[in-house]
Every structure is written in structure tokens, then in C-alpha cells.
Design a protein around this motif. Structure first.
Motif, mmCIF file in Angstrom:
data_model
loop_
_atom_site.group_PDB
_atom_site.id
_atom_site.type_symbol
_atom_site.label_atom_id
_atom_site.label_comp_id
_atom_site.label_asym_id
_atom_site.label_seq_id
_atom_site.Cartn_x
_atom_site.Cartn_y
_atom_site.Cartn_z
ATOM 1 N N ARG A 138 0.842 -1.203 0.000
ATOM 2 C CA ARG A 138 0.000 0.000 0.000
ATOM 3 C C ARG A 138 0.877 1.253 0.000
ATOM 4 N N HIS A 139 1.913 1.259 0.843
ATOM 5 C CA HIS A 139 2.803 2.426 0.895
ATOM 6 C C HIS A 139 3.565 2.596 -0.416
ATOM 7 N N ALA A 140 4.035 1.475 -0.990
ATOM 8 C CA ALA A 140 4.796 1.550 -2.240
ATOM 9 C C ALA A 140 3.919 2.038 -3.387
ATOM 10 N N LEU A 141 2.691 1.548 -3.471
ATOM 11 C CA LEU A 141 1.795 1.972 -4.545
ATOM 12 C C LEU A 141 1.371 3.420 -4.368
ATOM 13 N N ASN A 142 1.123 3.842 -3.137
ATOM 14 C CA ASN A 142 0.739 5.235 -2.900
ATOM 15 C C ASN A 142 1.886 6.191 -3.200
ATOM 16 N N THR A 144 4.097 5.889 -5.678
ATOM 17 C CA THR A 144 4.405 6.023 -7.099
ATOM 18 C C THR A 144 3.566 7.135 -7.712
ATOM 19 N N GLU A 145 4.164 7.873 -8.616
ATOM 20 C CA GLU A 145 3.485 8.995 -9.252
ATOM 21 C C GLU A 145 3.540 8.847 -10.769
ATOM 22 N N GLY A 146 2.560 9.457 -11.414
ATOM 23 C CA GLY A 146 2.551 9.485 -12.869
ATOM 24 C C GLY A 146 2.219 8.172 -13.527
ATOM 25 N N VAL A 147 1.627 7.245 -12.799
ATOM 26 C CA VAL A 147 1.255 5.942 -13.364
ATOM 27 C C VAL A 147 -0.201 5.997 -13.808
ATOM 28 N N PRO A 148 -0.500 5.681 -15.060
ATOM 29 C CA PRO A 148 -1.895 5.707 -15.517
ATOM 30 C C PRO A 148 -2.780 4.813 -14.654
ATOM 31 N N GLY A 149 -3.927 5.347 -14.275
ATOM 32 C CA GLY A 149 -4.884 4.575 -13.486
ATOM 33 C C GLY A 149 -4.597 4.528 -12.015
ATOM 34 N N ALA A 150 -3.508 5.190 -11.571
ATOM 35 C CA ALA A 150 -3.127 5.120 -10.166
ATOM 36 C C ALA A 150 -4.102 5.888 -9.294
ATOM 37 N N GLU A 152 -5.166 6.452 -4.791
ATOM 38 C CA GLU A 152 -4.660 6.310 -3.429
ATOM 39 C C GLU A 152 -5.396 5.172 -2.718
ATOM 40 N N ILE A 153 -4.633 4.323 -2.069
ATOM 41 C CA ILE A 153 -5.212 3.212 -1.307
ATOM 42 C C ILE A 153 -5.363 3.662 0.132
ATOM 43 N N GLU A 155 -7.863 1.923 2.430
ATOM 44 C CA GLU A 155 -8.172 0.752 3.252
ATOM 45 C C GLU A 155 -6.997 -0.216 3.293
ATOM 46 N N ARG A 156 -6.972 -1.007 4.373
ATOM 47 C CA ARG A 156 -5.928 -2.006 4.527
ATOM 48 C C ARG A 156 -6.439 -3.382 4.102
ATOM 49 N N GLY A 157 -5.494 -4.255 3.747
ATOM 50 C CA GLY A 157 -5.871 -5.611 3.387
ATOM 51 C C GLY A 157 -5.431 -5.981 1.984
ATOM 52 N N HIS A 158 -5.633 -7.245 1.649
ATOM 53 C CA HIS A 158 -5.207 -7.754 0.342
ATOM 54 C C HIS A 158 -6.055 -7.219 -0.806
ATOM 55 N N THR A 159 -7.365 -7.146 -0.602
ATOM 56 C CA THR A 159 -8.242 -6.739 -1.703
ATOM 57 C C THR A 159 -7.952 -5.329 -2.200
ATOM 58 N N PRO A 160 -7.772 -4.331 -1.310
ATOM 59 C CA PRO A 160 -7.477 -2.981 -1.821
ATOM 60 C C PRO A 160 -6.183 -2.892 -2.627
ATOM 61 N N VAL A 161 -5.103 -3.565 -2.166
ATOM 62 C CA VAL A 161 -3.839 -3.430 -2.907
ATOM 63 C C VAL A 161 -3.890 -4.191 -4.231
ATOM 64 N N LEU A 162 -4.514 -5.376 -4.239
ATOM 65 C CA LEU A 162 -4.638 -6.096 -5.505
ATOM 66 C C LEU A 162 -5.592 -5.369 -6.448
ATOM 67 N N GLY A 163 -6.635 -4.755 -5.888
ATOM 68 C CA GLY A 163 -7.545 -3.967 -6.719
ATOM 69 C C GLY A 163 -6.835 -2.804 -7.373
ATOM 70 N N GLU A 164 -5.992 -2.114 -6.605
ATOM 71 C CA GLU A 164 -5.229 -0.990 -7.170
ATOM 72 C C GLU A 164 -4.222 -1.484 -8.206
ATOM 73 N N ALA A 165 -3.563 -2.614 -7.924
ATOM 74 C CA ALA A 165 -2.614 -3.167 -8.894
ATOM 75 C C ALA A 165 -3.309 -3.478 -10.216
ATOM 76 N N MET A 166 -4.494 -4.078 -10.153
ATOM 77 C CA MET A 166 -5.210 -4.414 -11.376
ATOM 78 C C MET A 166 -5.771 -3.182 -12.069
ATOM 79 N N ASN A 167 -6.111 -2.141 -11.316
ATOM 80 C CA ASN A 167 -6.516 -0.880 -11.957
ATOM 81 C C ASN A 167 -5.389 -0.349 -12.835
ATOM 82 N N ARG A 168 -4.171 -0.446 -12.354
ATOM 83 C CA ARG A 168 -3.021 0.037 -13.123
ATOM 84 C C ARG A 168 -2.750 -0.851 -14.338
ATOM 85 N N VAL A 169 -2.949 -2.160 -14.159
ATOM 86 C CA VAL A 169 -2.794 -3.072 -15.284
ATOM 87 C C VAL A 169 -3.822 -2.759 -16.360
#
Length: 392
Positions: A138-142, A144-150, A152-153, A155-169
Motif C-alpha cells: 500500500r505504501h509503495a503503490l501510494n 508512485t506517481e505518474g502511473v496511468p490509473g493510479a 490512493e489506497i 483501506e488495509r488488506g489484500h483486496t485494496p492493494v490487488l484492486g489498485e494493482a489491477m486498476n493500473r494493469v
């Protein structure tokens, strides 16, 4: 394009103290034969290449030999890190390795950057999501800057970080020319999957599962983490580990998935079973029966887990068991129901008993029978020596 989906190699793992490197190399080396026989273009490893963050030199050399055979057979490799191995170590020299056909995806800040491989229909984009431990990711993804679809996360947990990762994909995929096909490698526990005893928990706050809908929008998702091959959805599957790592996997049919992509995306998925170097067997009964009953002959060449039902714990049980079953690796004593001593509170056990009585009770609890007169004499002699040493 034909993709071979595998995961959870766990190279360097032992099985109840037995070295498995030989078994692992035999099974993983057979993947090169699958590549050659089936015309596989790409082999993916969805996390846990090694069993530990700092693998032994022997484990690393085993991986090198296996991957070299796969490359010689004609396939490229795409690999991500899991929750057992080290992202930094697995991903070392990634830029150089890619030139030789080994594509390593281990960096959280670059998970939206795919390896682009091509066939006669155009590009296939391989996005590798390393294992995303919720808080660090969560900290690493938050950060990063200038990434399309990025985004801010919060909430805590697996679903929010994987959801954000897939948004960027998905954002990266949307920016590509139409017709590009996509494969995502992810190391996670997806709802609907069935676990086994050999997986390390990735629970955070009691929740480790993520919904399959997190991975919507791509052609195929090669999942890792669960050790049994299974289908969550047509495009969402676990290959499982190539070798069994617990007796809970005795019923698994270890396999890999062969995934065909045509011009329109996912065309077909079929399983390919892997060789079994040594089967698993569980046996139960009194020790003498296990040693003599012909019904257990099929287990003599297996890794064996034995449950002994003798009323009294047998002496040297493992040594005697291994005379018939040389690959016995696990043993437990399970006396018939009602024969085991009922557990007592510590205060009840020690009340009114001297050291000799406590020692005798300890022996009884351990083996299910009271010490005989000779054994009581040996216990008393040992206690006298201890007292004598304490007074010198």
C-alpha cells in the motif's frame, strides 16, 4: 501462443526433513519435455520460485539447470516472486535476464509494465504481480506517481492493494493498441480456492482471500499460492505446486495448465499431469500390524505418515517402521479412544505427589503405561543422583 502455467516450485524445500532437490529437479526438468512435445512458447511461474528468501546455493543451481533446459526446449519464461521467496533476490539482473528470454517481475512500482511477447496475431502482454504484502505494498503503490490509473489506497488488506494493482494493469492495457491480449501472474488466495497444510498463511487482520472479480478485464490469470491445481473460473486458475509438500496433498494430481491464446484472446485451457517421483501414503493401526499386514505393501516405496493406535507407545517405533517402510517420515501416536490419559490441570497433577511420583506420571503420560518396578528403580536412582549433585 501457447502458455504453460506453473507456480510454487519452492525449490529447496524439505519434506519432513527429507531433501527434495532431486525430486524437484526431476519433475521441473520434465517441463522441458512438455515444452518440446506441446510446442509451448512461454512458461510462467506465478510466485514462490524458491522456498525461502535466502535459498541455498544448491537450490539456486537447481533452478538454473531447470530454466536452462526450458530455454533450450524453445520457451521463454516469465517469473514473479511469492510470499516465500525474496522479490529483491529473484528480480536481480532482471534487465539483463530479459535479453536471454527470462522475464522477472518483482517490483511493486513497475507491476503495470508488462513483458511484451509476440506471435503471428500480434502482442501478448504479460503483467507480473509480485506477492503484495498489504501494508508495504500500500505504501509503495501510494508513493508512485505518474502511473496511468493510479489511485490512493486508503483501506488495509489484500483486496485494496490487488484492486489498485489491477486498476493500473487495466489502465496500461487500455492505452495499448486494440487487439493486444493479456496474461496476469498473481500470487494470492482467491475466494473459492481450496488450501492445503503446506501453504504459509498470508492472512492480514483475519482476511487473506480476495474476490475473483478483482482480476476482471484480462484474458487469463495465472494464479499461484495454493498448492492444489484448481479452476476458479475459465480464465482464472491455480496450477498448484509441481511436487507435494504435505500429506494433505496426497489426493492431488499434480499438473500444469496449457493455455492457448488465439487472435481473440483465450481459446482453450487443458491440464497436463506431471510425473510423481514418490507417492504419499498414510497408514494407521497397531505397530505390529503395520509391520506384518500384506495390505500395506503398496506403501513400502511411498513417503509414509503413520498413526499408531497401540495402547502403549511402542519403543523405537520409527526405526522399526522404517525397516519395512524406508521412506516413513512422519509418526504420531493415537491410542484407541478412551485409552489416552485425560489431561489435567498442573495443580491437580502435582498435588500430593513427590518427585518420584511425578517422574512416574510423566512416563505414563508419554507412553500410556505406568513404569514397571525396574523402571521405577531407575527413576529413583536418577533422582537421588540429581539431589546429591545439588548438595555438593
Amino acid at each position: 501462443m501457447r502458455v504453460l502455467h506453473t507456480s510454487d516450485w519452492h525449490v529447496g524445500r524439505t519434506f519432513h526433513g527429507r531433501d527434495l532437490l532431486g525430486d524437484q529437479e526431476a519433475v521441473l526438468g520434465s517441463l522441458a519435455d512438455v515444452v518440446a512435445d506441446e510446442g509451448v512458447d512461454v512458461v510462467v511461474v506465478a510466485g514462490d520460485l524458491y522456498d525461502r528468501a535466502v535459498p541455498s546455493g544448491e537450490a539456486v543451481q537447481t533452478c538454473v539447470r531447470v530454466m536452462a533446459r526450458i530455454r533450450e526446449a524453445g520457451a521463454r519464461l516469465v517469473v514473479t516472486s511469492g510470499n516465500h521467496d525474496s522479490a529483491a533476490r529473484v528480480g536481480a539482473f532482471a534487465e539483463f535476464a530479459a535479453a536471454g528470454g527470462l522475464h522477472l517481475h518483482t517490483r511493486v512500482d513497475r507491476l503495470h509494465e508488462p513483458s511484451e511477447l509476440r506471435d503471428e496475431h500480434g502482442p501478448v502482454l504479460f503483467y507480473g504481480l509480485p506477492y503484495l504484502e498489504p501494508d508495504p505494498a500500500r505504501h509503495a503503490l501510494n508513493a508512485t506517481e505518474g502511473v496511468p490509473g493510479a489511485g490512493e489506497i486508503v483501506e488495509r488488506g489484500h483486496t485494496p492493494v490487488l484492486g489498485e494493482a489491477m486498476n493500473r494493469v487495466r489502465a496500461d492495457l487500455a492505452a495499448r493498441p486494440a487487439g493486444a491480449r493479456s496474461v496476469v501472474l498473481a500470487h494470492a488466495f482467491v475466494t473459492g480456492g481450496a488450501g492445503s497444510d503446506s501453504e504459509r498463511t498470508i492472512a492480514v487482520g483475519g482476511v487473506e482471500q480476495v474476490p475473483g472479480s478483482v482480476f476482471d478485464g484480462v484474458d487469463y490469470v495465472a494464479l499461484g499460492h495454493l498448492h492444489g491445481p484448481q479452476r476458479i473460473d475459465e480464465h482464472l486458475r491455480y496450477s498448484g505446486s509441481p511436487v507435494a509438500y504435505s500429506f494433505s496433498e496426497a489426493a492431488h494430481r499434480k499438473s500444469v495448465w496449457l493455455v492457448d491464446l488465439d487472435a481473440d484472446g483465450l481459446a482453450e485451457v487443458r491440464g497436463h499431469e506431471l510425473p510423481v517421483p514418490r507417492a504419499l501414503a498414510t497408514i494407521e493401526g497397531p505397530l505390529q500390524e503395520l509391520l506384518e499386514d500384506p495390505a500395506h505393501a503398496a506403501a513400502e516405496d511411498c513417503y509414509v505418515s503413520a498413526a499408531l493406535t497401540d495402547e502403549v507407545r511402542p519403543l523405537e517405533a520409527m526405526r522399526r517402521l522404517q525397516e519395512r517402510f524406508p521412506h516413513a517420515v512422519h509418526l504420531e501416536w493415537k491410542p484407541a479412544e478412551g485409552k489416552a490419559t485425560a489431561p489435567l490441570r498442573y495443580s491437580a497433577i502435582v498435588r500430593g505427589r513427590d518427585d518420584s511420583a511425578l517422574a512416574a506420571r510423566f512416563v505414563e503420560d508419554c507412553r500410556g503405561a505406568r513404569p514397571n518396578e525396574t523402571e521405577r528403580g531407575l527413576l529413583d536412582e536418577a533422582l537421588r543422583e540429581v539431589v546429591a549433585e545439588g548438595t555438593e
